[in-house]
Design a protein around this motif. Structure first.
Motif, PDB file in Angstrom:
ATOM      1  N   MET A   1       6.938 -29.200  11.124  1.00 29.87           N
ATOM      2  CA  MET A   1       6.349 -28.506  12.319  1.00 29.87           C
ATOM      3  C   MET A   1       4.783 -28.638  11.968  1.00 29.87           C
ATOM      4  SD  MET A   1       6.668 -25.854  14.759  1.00 29.87           S
ATOM      5  CE  MET A   1       8.084 -25.789  15.003  1.00 29.87           C
ATOM      6  N   GLU A   2       3.925 -29.761  13.023  1.00 29.97           N
ATOM      7  CA  GLU A   2       2.612 -29.892  12.572  1.00 29.97           C
ATOM      8  C   GLU A   2       2.423 -28.665  14.128  1.00 29.97           C
ATOM      9  OE1 GLU A   2      -0.466 -33.432  14.764  1.00 29.97           O
ATOM     10  OE2 GLU A   2       1.739 -34.015  15.292  1.00 29.97           O
ATOM     11  N   ARG A   3       0.585 -28.723  13.059  1.00 25.72           N
ATOM     12  CA  ARG A   3       0.120 -28.368  13.941  1.00 25.72           C
ATOM     13  C   ARG A   3      -1.274 -28.811  14.863  1.00 25.72           C
ATOM     14  NH1 ARG A   3      -3.415 -22.912  13.438  1.00 25.72           N
ATOM     15  NH2 ARG A   3      -4.395 -22.893  14.666  1.00 25.72           N
ATOM     16  N   ILE A   4      -1.390 -28.398  16.905  1.00 24.42           N
ATOM     17  CA  ILE A   4      -1.885 -29.177  16.933  1.00 24.42           C
ATOM     18  C   ILE A   4      -3.173 -27.528  18.409  1.00 24.42           C
ATOM     19  CG2 ILE A   4      -2.325 -30.509  19.096  1.00 24.42           C
ATOM     20  CD1 ILE A   4       0.859 -31.433  19.222  1.00 24.42           C
ATOM     21  N   ASP A   5      -4.634 -28.115  17.736  1.00 24.96           N
ATOM     22  CA  ASP A   5      -5.720 -26.558  18.450  1.00 24.96           C
ATOM     23  C   ASP A   5      -6.124 -27.781  19.694  1.00 24.96           C
ATOM     24  OD1 ASP A   5      -4.936 -25.332  16.532  1.00 24.96           O
ATOM     25  OD2 ASP A   5      -6.634 -26.383  14.822  1.00 24.96           O
ATOM     26  N   VAL A   6      -6.235 -27.013  20.182  1.00 22.24           N
ATOM     27  CA  VAL A   6      -6.279 -27.463  22.130  1.00 22.24           C
ATOM     28  C   VAL A   6      -7.218 -26.798  22.642  1.00 22.24           C
ATOM     29  CG1 VAL A   6      -5.838 -28.006  24.261  1.00 22.24           C
ATOM     30  CG2 VAL A   6      -4.183 -28.750  22.813  1.00 22.24           C
ATOM     31  N   VAL A   7      -8.558 -27.463  23.026  1.00 24.90           N
ATOM     32  CA  VAL A   7      -9.766 -26.625  23.366  1.00 24.90           C
ATOM     33  C   VAL A   7      -9.465 -26.295  24.682  1.00 24.90           C
ATOM     34  CG1 VAL A   7     -10.978 -26.160  21.228  1.00 24.90           C
ATOM     35  CG2 VAL A   7     -11.475 -28.144  22.644  1.00 24.90           C
ATOM     36  N   SER A   8     -10.226 -25.359  25.528  1.00 29.78           N
ATOM     37  CA  SER A   8     -10.593 -25.406  26.562  1.00 29.78           C
ATOM     38  C   SER A   8     -12.305 -24.179  26.959  1.00 29.78           C
ATOM     39  CB  SER A   8      -9.253 -25.046  27.605  1.00 29.78           C
ATOM     40  OG  SER A   8      -9.169 -23.791  27.624  1.00 29.78           O
ATOM     41  N   VAL A   9     -12.745 -25.246  28.304  1.00 30.02           N
ATOM     42  CA  VAL A   9     -14.194 -23.735  28.518  1.00 30.02           C
ATOM     43  C   VAL A   9     -14.050 -22.898  29.629  1.00 30.02           C
ATOM     44  CG1 VAL A   9     -16.769 -24.251  28.116  1.00 30.02           C
ATOM     45  CG2 VAL A   9     -15.063 -25.366  26.656  1.00 30.02           C
ATOM     46  N   LEU A  10     -14.094 -22.612  29.381  1.00 32.00           N
ATOM     47  CA  LEU A  10     -13.934 -21.453  31.227  1.00 32.00           C
ATOM     48  C   LEU A  10     -15.308 -21.228  31.637  1.00 32.00           C
ATOM     49  CD1 LEU A  10     -13.250 -19.648  33.693  1.00 32.00           C
ATOM     50  CD2 LEU A  10     -13.235 -18.070  32.044  1.00 32.00           C
ATOM     51  N   ILE A  11     -16.364 -22.303  32.271  1.00 26.46           N
ATOM     52  CA  ILE A  11     -17.675 -22.169  33.061  1.00 26.46           C
ATOM     53  C   ILE A  11     -16.933 -21.626  34.080  1.00 26.46           C
ATOM     54  CG2 ILE A  11     -19.070 -23.390  33.208  1.00 26.46           C
ATOM     55  CD1 ILE A  11     -18.405 -25.253  31.883  1.00 26.46           C
ATOM     56  N   VAL A  12     -18.554 -20.670  34.631  1.00 25.97           N
ATOM     57  CA  VAL A  12     -18.153 -18.946  35.565  1.00 25.97           C
ATOM     58  C   VAL A  12     -19.719 -19.282  36.472  1.00 25.97           C
ATOM     59  CG1 VAL A  12     -17.369 -17.020  36.799  1.00 25.97           C
ATOM     60  CG2 VAL A  12     -15.815 -17.812  34.954  1.00 25.97           C
ATOM     61  N   ASP A  13     -19.075 -19.333  37.445  1.00 24.82           N
ATOM     62  CA  ASP A  13     -20.812 -19.861  38.089  1.00 24.82           C
ATOM     63  C   ASP A  13     -20.765 -18.285  38.905  1.00 24.82           C
ATOM     64  OD1 ASP A  13     -22.847 -19.247  40.261  1.00 24.82           O
ATOM     65  OD2 ASP A  13     -22.935 -21.446  41.034  1.00 24.82           O
ATOM     66  N   GLU A  14     -21.231 -17.557  38.288  1.00 21.62           N
ATOM     67  CA  GLU A  14     -21.338 -15.641  39.214  1.00 21.62           C
ATOM     68  C   GLU A  14     -21.740 -15.360  40.078  1.00 21.62           C
ATOM     69  OE1 GLU A  14     -21.097 -12.588  35.815  1.00 21.62           O
ATOM     70  OE2 GLU A  14     -22.090 -13.278  35.116  1.00 21.62           O
ATOM     71  N   GLU A  15     -23.001 -16.724  40.480  1.00 17.34           N
ATOM     72  CA  GLU A  15     -23.398 -16.061  41.951  1.00 17.34           C
ATOM     73  C   GLU A  15     -23.273 -16.468  42.909  1.00 17.34           C
ATOM     74  OE1 GLU A  15     -27.351 -17.837  42.072  1.00 17.34           O
ATOM     75  OE2 GLU A  15     -28.155 -16.770  40.411  1.00 17.34           O
ATOM     76  N   GLN A  16     -21.941 -18.116  42.914  1.00 15.47           N
ATOM     77  CA  GLN A  16     -21.193 -18.334  43.863  1.00 15.47           C
ATOM     78  C   GLN A  16     -19.717 -18.264  43.839  1.00 15.47           C
ATOM     79  OE1 GLN A  16     -22.824 -20.554  46.216  1.00 15.47           O
ATOM     80  NE2 GLN A  16     -24.778 -19.749  45.339  1.00 15.47           N
ATOM     81  N   LYS A  17     -19.499 -17.520  43.155  1.00 14.30           N
ATOM     82  CA  LYS A  17     -18.421 -16.648  42.505  1.00 14.30           C
ATOM     83  C   LYS A  17     -17.573 -18.454  42.712  1.00 14.30           C
ATOM     84  CE  LYS A  17     -18.636 -12.597  44.017  1.00 14.30           C
ATOM     85  NZ  LYS A  17     -18.781 -11.745  42.754  1.00 14.30           N
ATOM     86  N   ARG A  18     -18.028 -19.104  41.377  1.00 16.42           N
ATOM     87  CA  ARG A  18     -17.274 -20.423  41.275  1.00 16.42           C
ATOM     88  C   ARG A  18     -16.444 -20.569  39.542  1.00 16.42           C
ATOM     89  NH1 ARG A  18     -19.729 -25.452  44.493  1.00 16.42           N
ATOM     90  NH2 ARG A  18     -22.249 -23.901  42.070  1.00 16.42           N
ATOM     91  N   VAL A  19     -15.749 -22.050  39.750  1.00 19.35           N
ATOM     92  CA  VAL A  19     -15.020 -21.929  37.918  1.00 19.35           C
ATOM     93  C   VAL A  19     -15.324 -23.005  38.411  1.00 19.35           C
ATOM     94  CG1 VAL A  19     -13.070 -21.863  36.686  1.00 19.35           C
ATOM     95  CG2 VAL A  19     -13.562 -20.037  37.909  1.00 19.35           C
ATOM     96  N   LEU A  20     -16.602 -23.891  36.622  1.00 15.12           N
ATOM     97  CA  LEU A  20     -15.052 -25.614  37.120  1.00 15.12           C
ATOM     98  C   LEU A  20     -14.130 -26.254  36.548  1.00 15.12           C
ATOM     99  CD1 LEU A  20     -17.561 -27.940  36.778  1.00 15.12           C
ATOM    100  CD2 LEU A  20     -17.622 -28.292  33.665  1.00 15.12           C
ATOM    101  N   MET A  21     -13.560 -26.656  37.304  1.00 14.12           N
ATOM    102  CA  MET A  21     -12.196 -27.270  37.308  1.00 14.12           C
ATOM    103  C   MET A  21     -12.170 -29.034  37.324  1.00 14.12           C
ATOM    104  SD  MET A  21      -9.686 -24.669  39.191  1.00 14.12           S
ATOM    105  CE  MET A  21      -8.233 -25.116  38.700  1.00 14.12           C
ATOM    106  N   VAL A  22     -11.194 -29.729  36.198  1.00 14.80           N
ATOM    107  CA  VAL A  22     -10.786 -30.670  36.657  1.00 14.80           C
ATOM    108  C   VAL A  22      -9.697 -31.350  36.784  1.00 14.80           C
ATOM    109  CG1 VAL A  22     -12.029 -30.907  34.588  1.00 14.80           C
ATOM    110  CG2 VAL A  22     -10.117 -30.974  33.897  1.00 14.80           C
ATOM    111  N   GLN A  23      -8.877 -31.825  37.736  1.00 13.68           N
ATOM    112  CA  GLN A  23      -7.472 -32.392  38.140  1.00 13.68           C
ATOM    113  C   GLN A  23      -7.281 -33.461  36.893  1.00 13.68           C
ATOM    114  OE1 GLN A  23      -7.064 -34.138  41.684  1.00 13.68           O
ATOM    115  NE2 GLN A  23      -5.135 -33.206  41.787  1.00 13.68           N
ATOM    116  N   ASN A  24      -6.619 -33.448  36.687  1.00 15.51           N
ATOM    117  CA  ASN A  24      -6.219 -34.308  35.903  1.00 15.51           C
ATOM    118  C   ASN A  24      -4.430 -34.845  36.141  1.00 15.51           C
ATOM    119  OD1 ASN A  24      -4.443 -36.130  33.769  1.00 15.51           O
ATOM    120  ND2 ASN A  24      -5.083 -35.136  31.903  1.00 15.51           N
ATOM    121  N   GLU A  25      -3.961 -35.406  37.227  1.00 15.69           N
ATOM    122  CA  GLU A  25      -2.912 -36.501  37.657  1.00 15.69           C
ATOM    123  C   GLU A  25      -2.808 -34.767  38.628  1.00 15.69           C
ATOM    124  OE1 GLU A  25      -0.133 -36.734  34.975  1.00 15.69           O
ATOM    125  OE2 GLU A  25      -0.372 -38.672  34.657  1.00 15.69           O
ATOM    126  N   ALA A  26      -1.725 -34.269  38.562  1.00 16.08           N
ATOM    127  CA  ALA A  26      -1.063 -33.399  39.673  1.00 16.08           C
ATOM    128  C   ALA A  26      -1.840 -31.598  39.241  1.00 16.08           C
ATOM    129  CB  ALA A  26      -0.037 -32.820  40.362  1.00 16.08           C
TER     130      ALA A  26
END
Length: 274
Positions: free
Chosen positions: A1-26
């Motif tokens: 079974m192949e091992r695959i590592d996937v990374v993501s980054v949580l970036i929060v603007d605490e003053e504005q209470k927002r999170v940076l996100m991306v849309q991939n298809e839906a």
């Protein structure tokens, strides 16, 4: 079974209470993707975020690890990150939109993360351990001490070599110990420490000196050495690590607080070991 590592980054603007996100298809998600061969997880997280959002980021804490077993073994690593440069754009043709979304909206779009702000403040820390020719050792011989002087002088530039050696021998009698991380026989980082006692920290390790070679910074050597010292301190019965840093050293402050998870009070930085 192949091992695959996937990374993501949580970036929060605490003053504005927002999170940076991306849309991939839906699907809306955090920026990230598959780790490529030869990359560390940290390097993959920085590269993927740049490709998908256009932002240059720093990453420090790991805030969540999950895995999925199917035809492949996929492990998902989510880092905490912050924007340090660049501008919003994308090099990835699969990314349709990049947006800062409100925290409550982001939690509804990504329910598997739960409370995003709590994750953002998670105390877990990602560290890259020495390898590939790196060694960490205590300096104990005259040859070691003199070979370390050029790097120590980058931090304490008023020292001559003879004054440095004389002071070092006197300090060692009072409990000072010098540790170094070397690569291929060259010192990349040095730390001078001593075990101390007081009423508010108990038995603790105090870091007097910590320096990474000016040509080798941002490669993780300082973090590797400090991590080693934390383990050494635990093994020697210390309850925490403490150090001080001048108000002018903002890069150092970001390193201690962001990357290493130290708590700051004025110019004093502490990390509990228990």
């Amino acid at each position: 079974m192949e091992r695959i590592d996937v990374v993501s980054v949580l970036i929060v603007d605490e003053e504005q209470k927002r999170v940076l996100m991306v849309q991939n298809e839906a699907l809306w998600s955090l920026p990230g993707g598959k780790r490529e061969e030869g990359e560390t997880l940290r390097e993959a997280a920085i590269r993927e975020t740049k490709e998908e959002t256009g932002y240059d980021v720093e990453v420090d804490h790991v805030v969540q690890i999950t895995e999925r077993m199917s035809s492949d073994h996929v492990v998902f690593f989510t880092f905490r990150g912050r924007v340090v440069g660049g501008k919003m754009a994308t090099e990835d043709p699969e990314i349709q939109r990049i947006e800062w979304r409100d925290l409550d909206e982001a939690e509804k779009l990504m329910p598997w993360y739960g409370n995003l702000l709590a994750l953002w403040h998670s105390p877990s820390v990602y560290r890259e351990e020495p390898g590939g020719g790196h060694t960490i050792q205590e300096l104990t011989t005259e040859e070691d001490f003199r070979s370390a002087f050029p790097l120590i002088r980058q931090l304490r530039n008023g020292l001559t070599e003879e004054k440095y050696v004389d002071l070092l021998h006197a300090m060692r009698k009072e409990g000072y110990r010098l540790f170094g991380l070397a690569r291929d026989g060259e010192w990349m980082a040095l730390a001078g420490v001593g075990i101390r006692h007081n009423f508010y920290n108990g038995r603790h390790l105090f870091v007097y000196d910590l320096v990474t070679d000016s040509q080798q910074r941002s490669k993780g050597y300082g973090a590797m050495l400090l991590t080693h010292l934390e383990s050494w301190a635990r093994a020697n019965g210390c309850e925490r690590v403490e150090l001080t840093s001048s108000v002018q050293r903002l890069d150092a402050h970001r390193f201690y607080e962001g990357k290493m998870g130290y708590i700051r009070t004025s110019w004093v930085f502490r990390r509990d070991l228990t």
